[in-house]
Write a protein that holds these residues in place. Structure first.
Motif, PDB file in Angstrom:
ATOM      1  N   PRO A  29      -2.216 -14.717   6.849  1.00 35.60           N
ATOM      2  CA  PRO A  29      -1.752 -15.739   5.912  1.00 35.60           C
ATOM      3  C   PRO A  29      -1.236 -16.966   6.661  1.00 35.60           C
ATOM      4  O   PRO A  29      -0.964 -16.912   7.858  1.00 35.60           O
ATOM      5  N   SER A  33       4.003 -19.098   3.950  1.00 35.37           N
ATOM      6  CA  SER A  33       3.309 -19.387   2.690  1.00 35.37           C
ATOM      7  C   SER A  33       3.851 -18.625   1.490  1.00 35.37           C
ATOM      8  O   SER A  33       3.505 -18.948   0.363  1.00 35.37           O
ATOM      9  N   VAL A  34       4.675 -17.618   1.691  1.00 37.13           N
ATOM     10  CA  VAL A  34       5.262 -16.878   0.575  1.00 37.13           C
ATOM     11  C   VAL A  34       6.762 -16.722   0.796  1.00 37.13           C
ATOM     12  O   VAL A  34       7.241 -16.732   1.918  1.00 37.13           O
ATOM     13  N   THR A  37       7.692 -10.670  -0.250  1.00 32.61           N
ATOM     14  CA  THR A  37       6.526  -9.816  -0.065  1.00 32.61           C
ATOM     15  C   THR A  37       5.814  -9.668  -1.410  1.00 32.61           C
ATOM     16  O   THR A  37       6.463  -9.408  -2.418  1.00 32.61           O
ATOM     17  N   PRO A  38       4.489  -9.835  -1.434  1.00 37.00           N
ATOM     18  CA  PRO A  38       3.764  -9.715  -2.704  1.00 37.00           C
ATOM     19  C   PRO A  38       4.020  -8.368  -3.377  1.00 37.00           C
ATOM     20  O   PRO A  38       4.172  -7.343  -2.706  1.00 37.00           O
ATOM     21  N   GLN A  39       4.049  -8.371  -4.694  1.00 33.12           N
ATOM     22  CA  GLN A  39       4.364  -7.173  -5.463  1.00 33.12           C
ATOM     23  C   GLN A  39       3.418  -6.027  -5.146  1.00 33.12           C
ATOM     24  O   GLN A  39       3.830  -4.890  -5.066  1.00 33.12           O
ATOM     25  N   GLY A  40       2.154  -6.284  -4.945  1.00 38.55           N
ATOM     26  CA  GLY A  40       1.181  -5.223  -4.697  1.00 38.55           C
ATOM     27  C   GLY A  40       1.065  -4.808  -3.239  1.00 38.55           C
ATOM     28  O   GLY A  40       0.180  -4.033  -2.893  1.00 38.55           O
ATOM     29  N   PHE A  41       1.955  -5.280  -2.382  1.00 41.64           N
ATOM     30  CA  PHE A  41       1.883  -4.984  -0.953  1.00 41.64           C
ATOM     31  C   PHE A  41       1.981  -3.480  -0.716  1.00 41.64           C
ATOM     32  O   PHE A  41       2.881  -2.821  -1.211  1.00 41.64           O
ATOM     33  N   GLN A  42       1.017  -2.932   0.012  1.00 44.75           N
ATOM     34  CA  GLN A  42       1.044  -1.517   0.357  1.00 44.75           C
ATOM     35  C   GLN A  42       0.742  -1.371   1.835  1.00 44.75           C
ATOM     36  O   GLN A  42      -0.160  -2.034   2.362  1.00 44.75           O
ATOM     37  N   ASN A  62       2.680 -10.005   7.024  1.00 45.97           N
ATOM     38  CA  ASN A  62       3.730 -10.235   6.033  1.00 45.97           C
ATOM     39  C   ASN A  62       4.847 -11.085   6.633  1.00 45.97           C
ATOM     40  O   ASN A  62       5.310 -12.044   6.010  1.00 45.97           O
ATOM     41  N   ALA A  65       3.635 -14.676   6.963  1.00 44.31           N
ATOM     42  CA  ALA A  65       3.563 -15.328   5.659  1.00 44.31           C
ATOM     43  C   ALA A  65       4.939 -15.715   5.147  1.00 44.31           C
ATOM     44  O   ALA A  65       5.089 -16.728   4.457  1.00 44.31           O
ATOM     45  N   MET A  66       5.947 -14.931   5.493  1.00 43.54           N
ATOM     46  CA  MET A  66       7.304 -15.203   5.021  1.00 43.54           C
ATOM     47  C   MET A  66       8.082 -16.101   5.974  1.00 43.54           C
ATOM     48  O   MET A  66       9.225 -16.446   5.705  1.00 43.54           O
TER      49      MET A  66
END
Length: 113
Positions: A29, A33-34, A37-42, A62, A65-66
């Protein structure tokens, strides 16, 4: 989510690992950019070196991106991951896992959890 929370998530998924094949890596990423952590992160599952590498890469992507890891550090870690992938592909599972653990320790990520 801070590094401790990411590490806790990493540990939880590492404990719940299975023998599923590790997913293929995607493009990293954009830095910062975020905000969360995206909700669907696995976390990738599994116990072999490919899975260890995939999990470490997921944490790094991750964190990048953060905005929790500098691009220069991310680039260094990517080189370390690539070296571990070479060892893993050559069938040196233990060596590859040790390389990932050493990189995690060198960059301040918890190991052995």
């Amino acid at each position: 989510m801070n590094r401790i929370a990411v590490a806790a998530a990493f540990a939880a998924f590492a404990v719940a690992g299975c023998n599923a094949p590790a997913p293929q890596a995607s493009a990293p990423p954009a830095p910062g950019s975020v905000a969360v952590t995206p909700q669907g992160f696995q976390m990738p599952e599994g116990g072999d070196c490919r899975a260890e590498i995939a999990r470490y890469r997921a944490v790094q992507d991750n964190d990048l991106a953060m905005g929790h890891v500098a691009q220069s550090v991310y680039a260094q870690i990517k080189r370390e991951i690539a070296a571990a992938e070479t060892a893993c592909a050559a069938g040196r599972d233990g060596e590859a896992k040790a390389m990932i653990a050493a990189s995690e320790q060198r960059h301040g990520y918890p190991t052995g959890i």
